[in-house]
Design an enzyme around this catalytic site. Structure first.
Site, PDB file in Angstrom:
ATOM      1  N   ILE A 140      -4.000  -0.152  -2.910  1.00  0.00           N
ATOM      2  CA  ILE A 140      -4.913   0.029  -1.783  1.00  0.00           C
ATOM      3  C   ILE A 140      -4.118   0.182  -0.490  1.00  0.00           C
ATOM      4  O   ILE A 140      -3.443  -0.739  -0.042  1.00  0.00           O
ATOM      5  CB  ILE A 140      -5.950  -1.125  -1.718  1.00  0.00           C
ATOM      6  CG1 ILE A 140      -6.989  -0.872  -0.629  1.00  0.00           C
ATOM      7  CG2 ILE A 140      -5.280  -2.481  -1.587  1.00  0.00           C
ATOM      8  CD1 ILE A 140      -8.210  -1.767  -0.737  1.00  0.00           C
ATOM      9  N   GLU A 141      -4.183   1.372   0.080  1.00  0.00           N
ATOM     10  CA  GLU A 141      -3.428   1.701   1.285  1.00  0.00           C
ATOM     11  C   GLU A 141      -4.288   2.554   2.216  1.00  0.00           C
ATOM     12  O   GLU A 141      -5.369   3.020   1.848  1.00  0.00           O
ATOM     13  CB  GLU A 141      -2.154   2.474   0.930  1.00  0.00           C
ATOM     14  CG  GLU A 141      -1.210   1.760  -0.017  1.00  0.00           C
ATOM     15  CD  GLU A 141       0.081   2.535  -0.222  1.00  0.00           C
ATOM     16  OE1 GLU A 141       0.752   2.835   0.788  1.00  0.00           O
ATOM     17  OE2 GLU A 141       0.416   2.839  -1.388  1.00  0.00           O
ATOM     18  N   ALA A 142      -3.764   2.746   3.412  1.00  0.00           N
ATOM     19  CA  ALA A 142      -4.333   3.696   4.375  1.00  0.00           C
ATOM     20  C   ALA A 142      -5.836   3.496   4.542  1.00  0.00           C
ATOM     21  O   ALA A 142      -6.286   2.410   4.885  1.00  0.00           O
ATOM     22  CB  ALA A 142      -3.993   5.122   3.938  1.00  0.00           C
TER      23      ALA A 142
END
Length: 318
Positions: A140-142
């Site tokens: 889970i990024e950005a």
């Protein structure tokens, strides 16, 4: 003579039966424990070849993204039944296993394009069903990470997945600061407790802090910060919190020109064993060779032997 012959034949047959022992059952591979990232663009090493040359048994395959709607596709474009399915089949036939990673830094994330936790869980479930998975990794990024609504949607979906697939392990991999998860990371852990979402492993990515520094020390500090937040949130002991924590490093030059050396990574693996972490990985097998300068997708940017980081990861026992 006939009775004697029958007796001798019986003795020989009995002896043969007595000396035949079944082959030991192959130990099940934990696809979460020591599973470096492997992606299908640029330099694409053959997974089975890597297994044979290094002894690694599992890979984290990147990435499952949105095809523009609430439907999972490899890199947002490749069918679940195409070449990636063949890769998984071949890795398993060679005695290994995989965990797919949903998300990553770029591309369209399912957490954005699925309108509800139930819809997102349905997208995750399609991948679980397609490959009879033992685990999934949510990188889970950005846009998915720095958004409260999207964080809650991901956690809600994972709660549904756990209810419907209690044997499937869930991993959340997220960015971190040198001292542990940032505000968004801490929120994610805290909200999992509040929503009753049973995440099996929390992992941080201890790199891209800035230019230079002791990456072994930074990794320990970041994981300790994660452990401390997991400990306080869920009321665990240090040992229990470490056993629900993990990390995913980056081999060689990082995006911000830090350097994780092979010795750094060997030290990281050794330290992780002493803490009994649940997971150690790195980005990525595709880069696990020398021969280029700077950070790249096809090699590490430092002098190294081929698959030196992958071989070091085989020493991780959790």
């Amino acid at each position: 003579m006939k009775p004697v012959r029958r007796f001798l034949v019986g003795v020989v047959a009995a002896a043969c039966v007595a000396t035949v022992t079944p082959a030991p059952a192959q130990a099940a591979v934990n696809p979460v424990l020591a599973a470096p990232y492997l992606y299908q663009w640029g330099n694409k090493p053959n997974g089975v070849t890597v297994m044979n040359q290094t002894g690694i048994k599992a890979f984290t395959l990147a990435f499952i993204l949105s095809d523009g709607g609430c439907n999972p596709a490899w890199d947002g474009s490749r069918s679940l039944t195409g070449a990636d399915a063949t890769l998984i089949k071949n890795i398993r036939a060679a005695g290994g296993d995989i965990v797919p990673s949903f998300g990553g830094w770029s591309g369209k994330k399912l957490g954005q394009f699925c309108s509800s936790p139930a819809a997102l869980a349905g997208a995750y479930q399609k991948v679980i069903n397609a490959y009879q998975l033992k685990a999934i990794d949510i990188d889970i990024e950005a846009q998915e990470f720095e958004n409260a609504t999207t964080q809650d949607r991901v956690l809600g979906a994972l709660k549904i997945i756990k209810t419907n697939n209690p044997g499937v392990r869930t991993v959340i991999t997220m960015p971190t600061e040198r001292t542990g998860p940032n505000t968004w990371g801490k929120r994610l852990v805290t909200r999992a407790k509040e929503l009753g979402t049973p995440i099996d492993v929390w992992a941080v990515m201890p790199f891209d802090f800035g230019n230079g520094g002791d990456m072994f020390a930074y990794t320990k500090s970041a994981v300790d910060g994660l452990k401390n937040h997991v400990k306080s949130t869920f009321g665990l002991t240090d040992d229990a919190a470490y056993r629900r924590s993990g990390l995913s490093s980056m081999n060689g030059k990082t995006d911000t020109n830090e350097t994780v050396t092979p010795q750094n990574f060997r030290d990281i693996v050794g330290w992780a064993n002493t803490k009994h972490l649940a997971r150690v990985s790195f980005w990525a097998v595709n880069r696990d060779r020398g021969g280029c300068s700077g950070s790249g997708s096809d090699c590490s940017g430092i002098p190294q032997a081929s698959y030196e980081f992958t071989k070091a990861l085989t020493k991780f026992t959790g």
